[in-house]
Design a protein around this motif. Structure first.
Motif, mmCIF file in Angstrom:
data_model
loop_
_atom_site.group_PDB
_atom_site.id
_atom_site.type_symbol
_atom_site.label_atom_id
_atom_site.label_comp_id
_atom_site.label_asym_id
_atom_site.label_seq_id
_atom_site.Cartn_x
_atom_site.Cartn_y
_atom_site.Cartn_z
ATOM 1 N N LYS A 1 0.787 -1.236 0.055
ATOM 2 C CA LYS A 1 -0.006 -0.009 0.066
ATOM 3 C C LYS A 1 0.866 1.330 -0.050
ATOM 4 N N PHE B 1 -4.295 -3.560 -5.125
ATOM 5 C CA PHE B 1 -4.623 -2.430 -4.467
ATOM 6 C C PHE B 1 -5.696 -2.966 -3.242
ATOM 7 N N PHE C 1 -6.249 3.176 -3.939
ATOM 8 C CA PHE C 1 -5.918 2.409 -5.234
ATOM 9 C C PHE C 1 -4.516 2.444 -5.534
ATOM 10 N N ARG C 2 -3.555 3.338 -4.875
ATOM 11 C CA ARG C 2 -2.296 3.536 -5.188
ATOM 12 C C ARG C 2 -1.371 2.159 -4.577
ATOM 13 N N SER C 3 -0.526 1.548 -5.254
ATOM 14 C CA SER C 3 0.246 0.566 -5.035
ATOM 15 C C SER C 3 1.716 0.539 -5.496
ATOM 16 N N LEU D 1 1.095 -2.294 -9.264
ATOM 17 C CA LEU D 1 -0.225 -2.478 -9.564
ATOM 18 C C LEU D 1 -0.436 -3.896 -10.137
#
Length: 354
Positions: free
Chosen positions: A39, A120, A127-129, A132
């Protein structure tokens, strides 16, 4: 780097009081790892906006360094959430990017348009990883493992995410099915290789069921588990049923399941509240199961500098303890930080030792 590795080795050796840890079975260890390990932080402006329209978003106010950096610190458990995206592009345009303009791009390489499993936390909001695509996470893990072939086994819990958010504009995730799990495991095999994996059938051996093997402590010794990964599907209900169906004792499966004790598939259990269930965890550990629990959740313990759940987790003998705070928070002021004595993340289990 060599001096750092030597220091870690010496600390590790001292902690085991001269005993050769290679002779311990993997269920006789206790490790610390991270929760939602992939994350990155929600954009600050988006976080402010959604916080105005939700009861409490503080539980999402954390982030992690990269997977390889975590493993370099000594963490030996990771957690990866996956969303199925068979066609590709399902999660390529999150609602959150439309709600707040001028955010940094979250997918500059357009990888979300490709088919395959995505990584995510929450669709459209968190939604940020670091990576992805699941395949990129797995390639990173293999590269790190190949560079550190003697590493302790790394436990990786996986959540198969498909929860629907009942609000206008939110993406409806693709549902997980037995076929989804087949594809997921194929991705593990393709990007890591079976030689990197400890599997249910490998533990079952000569025993009639996986659980029987576990109750006879048929876990490998550390010396035979170095350089490997153990995947656990952290699901219950229909998803667990679909995963186990046609795979008695998880025969042919790569991942372990969070199966109920007393069933042929039971081996690794997820019990997240060691303050409430500490005695139950201890009983399961003594019987031979491996248990994952949590030192903290939703940022609460870190905000209150409360170590009571971590202390309960240690005392329970749960072999895997997850935290969001192997380092102090960078999101709010707190001294909360989780590690064992002498600053290590792996130690001999205090409850079970043959």
């Amino acid at each position: 780097m060599k001096s750092l590795l030597l220091t870690v080795f010496l600390i590790f050796s001292v902690f085991f009081s001269g005993e050769n840890p290679d002779n311990l079975k993997i269920n006789e260890l206790q490790v610390i790892g991270s929760h939602n390990s992939y994350k990155l932080a929600i954009d600050p402006e988006l976080f402010k906006l959604v916080s105005k329209n939700a009861k409490d978003m503080s539980g999402l106010d954390y982030s992690h360094i990269g997977l390889s950096e975590q493993l370099n610190l000594g963490l030996r458990n990771l957690e990866i959430d996956v969303y199925s995206d068979t066609i590709g592009g399902k999660y390529a345009t999150p609602l959150g990017m439309k709600l707040v303009k001028n955010q940094p791009e979250f997918d500059p390489s357009q990888k979300m348009k490709l088919p395959g499993f995505k990584v995510f936390h929450v669709q459209d909001i968190d939604f940020r990883s670091h990576n992805l695509l699941l395949r990129d996470d797995l390639k990173e893990l293999k590269k790190w493992s190949d560079a550190h072939p003697a590493h302790e086994p790394v436990f990786i819990t996986m959540n198969a995410k498909d929860d629907v958010i009942e609000k206008a504009g939110f993406t409806v995730p693709e549902k997980f099915t037995a076929r989804s799990f087949d594809l997921l495991e194929e991705e593990l095999k393709t990007n890591l290789g079976l030689n990197k994996l400890i599997t249910p059938s490998g533990i079952q051996g000569k025993y009639s069921t996986l659980e029987e093997a576990v109750l006879h402590f048929n876990w490998p010794k550390l010396k035979n588990a170095r350089g490997k990964f153990i995947f656990i599907l952290d699901e219950t209900g229909t998803k667990r049923k679909d995963f186990i169906n046609n795979h008695p004792s998880l025969k042919g499966r790569i991942m372990f399941a969070n199966a109920e004790p007393g069933t042929p598939e039971a081996a690794i259990l997820i019990i997240n509240d060691p303050k409430k269930d500490g005695m139950k965890i201890q009983e399961y550990v003594k019987k031979g199961y491996i248990v994952r629990t949590r030192a903290d959740a939703d940022t609460r313990q870190a905000r209150e500098n409360d170590y009571s759940q971590f202390e309960a987790a240690k005392a329970s003998g749960a072999q895997i303890i997850t935290t969001d705070y192997y380092r102090k928070s960078t999101h709010f002021k707190s001294d909360y930080e989780v590690f064992f004595e002498k600053g290590v993340f792996v130690r001999k289990n205090p409850v079970i030792h043959h």
